[in-house]
Design an enzyme around this catalytic site. Structure first.
Site, mmCIF file in Angstrom:
data_model
loop_
_atom_site.group_PDB
_atom_site.id
_atom_site.type_symbol
_atom_site.label_atom_id
_atom_site.label_comp_id
_atom_site.label_asym_id
_atom_site.label_seq_id
_atom_site.Cartn_x
_atom_site.Cartn_y
_atom_site.Cartn_z
ATOM 1 N N TYR A 127 6.122 6.733 4.929
ATOM 2 C CA TYR A 127 5.527 5.738 4.027
ATOM 3 C C TYR A 127 4.746 6.390 2.907
ATOM 4 O O TYR A 127 4.059 7.353 3.125
ATOM 5 C CB TYR A 127 4.571 4.826 4.838
ATOM 6 C CG TYR A 127 4.710 3.402 4.398
ATOM 7 C CD1 TYR A 127 3.802 2.891 3.486
ATOM 8 C CD2 TYR A 127 5.740 2.624 4.847
ATOM 9 C CE1 TYR A 127 3.939 1.586 3.054
ATOM 10 C CE2 TYR A 127 5.874 1.324 4.421
ATOM 11 C CZ TYR A 127 4.967 0.808 3.524
ATOM 12 O OH TYR A 127 5.104 -0.480 3.101
ATOM 13 N N LYS A 138 -1.595 -4.316 14.234
ATOM 14 C CA LYS A 138 -0.322 -4.339 13.490
ATOM 15 C C LYS A 138 0.700 -3.478 14.218
ATOM 16 O O LYS A 138 0.827 -2.282 13.966
ATOM 17 C CB LYS A 138 -0.558 -3.832 12.063
ATOM 18 C CG LYS A 138 0.708 -3.730 11.221
ATOM 19 C CD LYS A 138 0.384 -3.609 9.748
ATOM 20 C CE LYS A 138 1.612 -3.323 8.929
ATOM 21 N NZ LYS A 138 1.401 -3.525 7.496
ATOM 22 N N GLU A 191 -2.843 0.091 13.460
ATOM 23 C CA GLU A 191 -1.378 0.117 13.378
ATOM 24 C C GLU A 191 -0.773 1.285 14.140
ATOM 25 O O GLU A 191 -0.649 2.380 13.595
ATOM 26 C CB GLU A 191 -0.942 0.157 11.900
ATOM 27 C CG GLU A 191 0.567 0.158 11.742
ATOM 28 C CD GLU A 191 1.036 0.054 10.284
ATOM 29 O OE1 GLU A 191 0.194 -0.105 9.390
ATOM 30 O OE2 GLU A 191 2.248 0.139 10.063
ATOM 31 N N ASP A 193 0.815 -1.214 0.000
ATOM 32 C CA ASP A 193 0.000 0.000 0.000
ATOM 33 C C ASP A 193 0.849 1.264 0.000
ATOM 34 O O ASP A 193 0.405 2.314 0.465
ATOM 35 C CB ASP A 193 -0.919 -0.007 1.229
ATOM 36 C CG ASP A 193 -0.146 -0.125 2.529
ATOM 37 O OD1 ASP A 193 0.875 -0.833 2.548
ATOM 38 O OD2 ASP A 193 -0.542 0.508 3.524
ATOM 39 N N SER A 231 2.645 -8.694 8.601
ATOM 40 C CA SER A 231 2.050 -7.844 7.571
ATOM 41 C C SER A 231 3.191 -6.982 7.055
ATOM 42 O O SER A 231 3.326 -5.824 7.412
ATOM 43 C CB SER A 231 0.933 -6.974 8.163
ATOM 44 O OG SER A 231 0.452 -6.069 7.188
ATOM 45 N N GLU A 273 2.498 2.345 14.986
ATOM 46 C CA GLU A 273 3.917 2.026 14.782
ATOM 47 C C GLU A 273 4.790 2.879 15.685
ATOM 48 O O GLU A 273 4.619 4.093 15.766
ATOM 49 C CB GLU A 273 4.322 2.246 13.313
ATOM 50 C CG GLU A 273 5.833 2.059 13.123
ATOM 51 C CD GLU A 273 6.292 1.959 11.667
ATOM 52 O OE1 GLU A 273 5.451 2.104 10.755
ATOM 53 O OE2 GLU A 273 7.504 1.743 11.458
ATOM 54 N N LYS A 292 -6.509 -0.460 6.543
ATOM 55 C CA LYS A 292 -5.329 -0.165 7.368
ATOM 56 C C LYS A 292 -5.205 1.322 7.632
ATOM 57 O O LYS A 292 -5.541 2.147 6.760
ATOM 58 C CB LYS A 292 -4.072 -0.657 6.650
ATOM 59 C CG LYS A 292 -2.789 -0.198 7.326
ATOM 60 C CD LYS A 292 -1.559 -0.468 6.512
ATOM 61 C CE LYS A 292 -0.722 0.788 6.475
ATOM 62 N NZ LYS A 292 0.610 0.564 5.906
HETATM 63 P P1 13P Z 1 6.969 -2.444 6.476
HETATM 64 O O1 13P Z 1 6.848 -3.913 6.751
HETATM 65 O O2 13P Z 1 7.837 -2.098 5.311
HETATM 66 O O3 13P Z 1 7.275 -1.654 7.724
HETATM 67 O O4 13P Z 1 5.544 -1.953 5.982
HETATM 68 C C1 13P Z 1 4.406 -2.412 6.531
HETATM 69 C C2 13P Z 1 3.387 -1.366 6.499
HETATM 70 O O5 13P Z 1 2.320 -1.553 5.958
HETATM 71 C C3 13P Z 1 3.682 -0.098 7.172
HETATM 72 O O6 13P Z 1 2.535 0.653 7.291
#
Ligand code: 13P
Length: 355
Positions: free
Chosen positions: A355, A225, A183, A28, A296, A185, A141
């Site tokens: 990203y 995630k 997610e 994505d 993922s 992160e 997501k």
């Molecule tokens: P990475 O596994 O490259 O971190 O990407 C996963 C993802 O969808 C990040 O939002």
């Protein structure tokens, strides 16, 4: 449509994605980000080239043995393969459930620290999600990002805002029948130790689930995630794989409700091999909760594949993708033998990654 209308379907979809031995292929990348990937192999960022690359991924025979879902960027969800068939059909033929990134990216968090952001895209999300469902997507997501710094990040403001945004998003897409991948992160940037990451991550994930409860999110119809619990990228000595596995599972056990069917880790800049090894070690630890612990991955599934494809080598690209997909599928059951599949050991970490 009310959430109750979709409740059974949401549970089924989440359980189907979180089946043992399966994980998610994250494809994505925004148009800008995929442009950086294509530039690294000397390929121009045109719609035709994006289509050729992703079309190659989605016609890899046997991919559905290892992959249960693929996250797409909006362009791809509505796109046809170069042969004219829709990308959604290509995935369905492999037995892979199509998903969609629904956030509109990170914005500076007013009132927060300079590096802090919130994730945008809540306006009109219930309606957008309904369009994506209509087009064949069954999960979504949303990526919120937090960073650890030695001058106080993540701030409480950032934790509260990002947790709330994730919960609002989760509730909104469930209203339209999409399973939310939640997610939060935590970037690897920094020189902090693993104990610091664990403490921050525990607080962040607990705050996310508190917000989910306040928003009436159906947890059985969601997936988490997270990033793995690793020391900062500049911390020395380097991460010990067994310690990463143990600290990650401990953090999840302290903060993720047992009603969540699956935890699918992001790779976050780990090398392909490290992402498989860490996941494999996690799955060798006896766990208190029964969530499926899987992957993922974006970069850790696509890096050697992109290089092997190089703009035209379909067979080479597919072979590399299948190798990493199989490795991670095995890792999700604790049966991966290190080095048994070709991979790249190249660190994929980029400081300040967007990203
Ligand atoms: P990475 O596994 O490259 O971190 O990407 C996963 C993802 O969808 C990040 O939002």
């Amino acid at each position: 449509m009310a959430l109750s209308y979709y409740a059974e379907e949401l549970k089924k979809t989440a359980a189907a994605i979180a089946r043992p031995g399966k994980g998610i292929l994250a494809v994505d990348e925004s148009t800008k980000t995929v442009g950086k990937r294509l530039a690294s192999i000397g390929v121009e960022n045109t719609e035709d080239n994006r289509k050729a690359y992703r079309g190659m991924l989605f016609t890899s025979k046997g991919l559905g043995e290892y992959i249960s879902g693929a996250i797409l960027f909006e362009e791809t969800l509505f796109q046809n393969h170069p042969d004219g068939e829709s990308m959604v059909n290509k995935l369905e033929k492999l037995g892979i459930i199509p998903g969609i990134k629904v956030d509109k990216g990170l914005r500076p968090l007013a009132g927060g620290h300079d590096v802090e952001t919130f994730c945008s895209g809540l306006d009109g999300l219930v309606e957008r999600a309904a369009d994506y469902y209509e087009q064949g997507a069954r999960f979504a997501k949303w990526r919120a990002v937090l960073q650890i710094t030695d001058d106080g990040c993540p701030t409480n403001l950032s934790i509260q805002e990002n947790a709330w945004g994730l919960a609002r998003y989760a509730r909104s897409v469930q209203e339209s029948g999409l399973v939310p991948i939640i997610e939060p992160e935590i970037l690897m940037d920094g020189a902090h130790d693993i104990a610091k990451t664990a403490a921050v991550q525990e607080q962040v994930i607990k705050t996310v689930y508190k917000a989910c409860q306040e928003n009436g999110v159906l947890l059985e119809g969601t997936l988490l995630k997270p990033s793995m619990t690793v020391p900062g990228a500049d911390f020395t000595p380097k991460a010990d794989p067994q310690q990463v596995a143990e600290m990650t599972i401990r953090t999840m056990e302290r903060s993720v409700p047992a009603s969540v069917p699956g935890i699918v880790f992001l790779s976050g800049g780990l090398s392909e091999e490290a992402a498989s090894v860490y996941l494999n070690l996690m799955n060798k630890i006896e766990r208190k909760a029964k969530w499926n612990v899987s992957f993922s991955y974006g970069r850790a599934l696509q890096h050697s594949c992109l290089k092997a494809w190089g703009g035209s080598n379909i067979e080479g690209g597919q072979k590399a993708l299948l190798a990493r997909a199989q490795a991670n599928s095995e890792a999700s059951t604790g049966s991966y033998v290190t080095g048994s599949q070709p991979s790249s050991d190249e660190a994929l970490f980029v400081a300040g990654y967007t990203y």
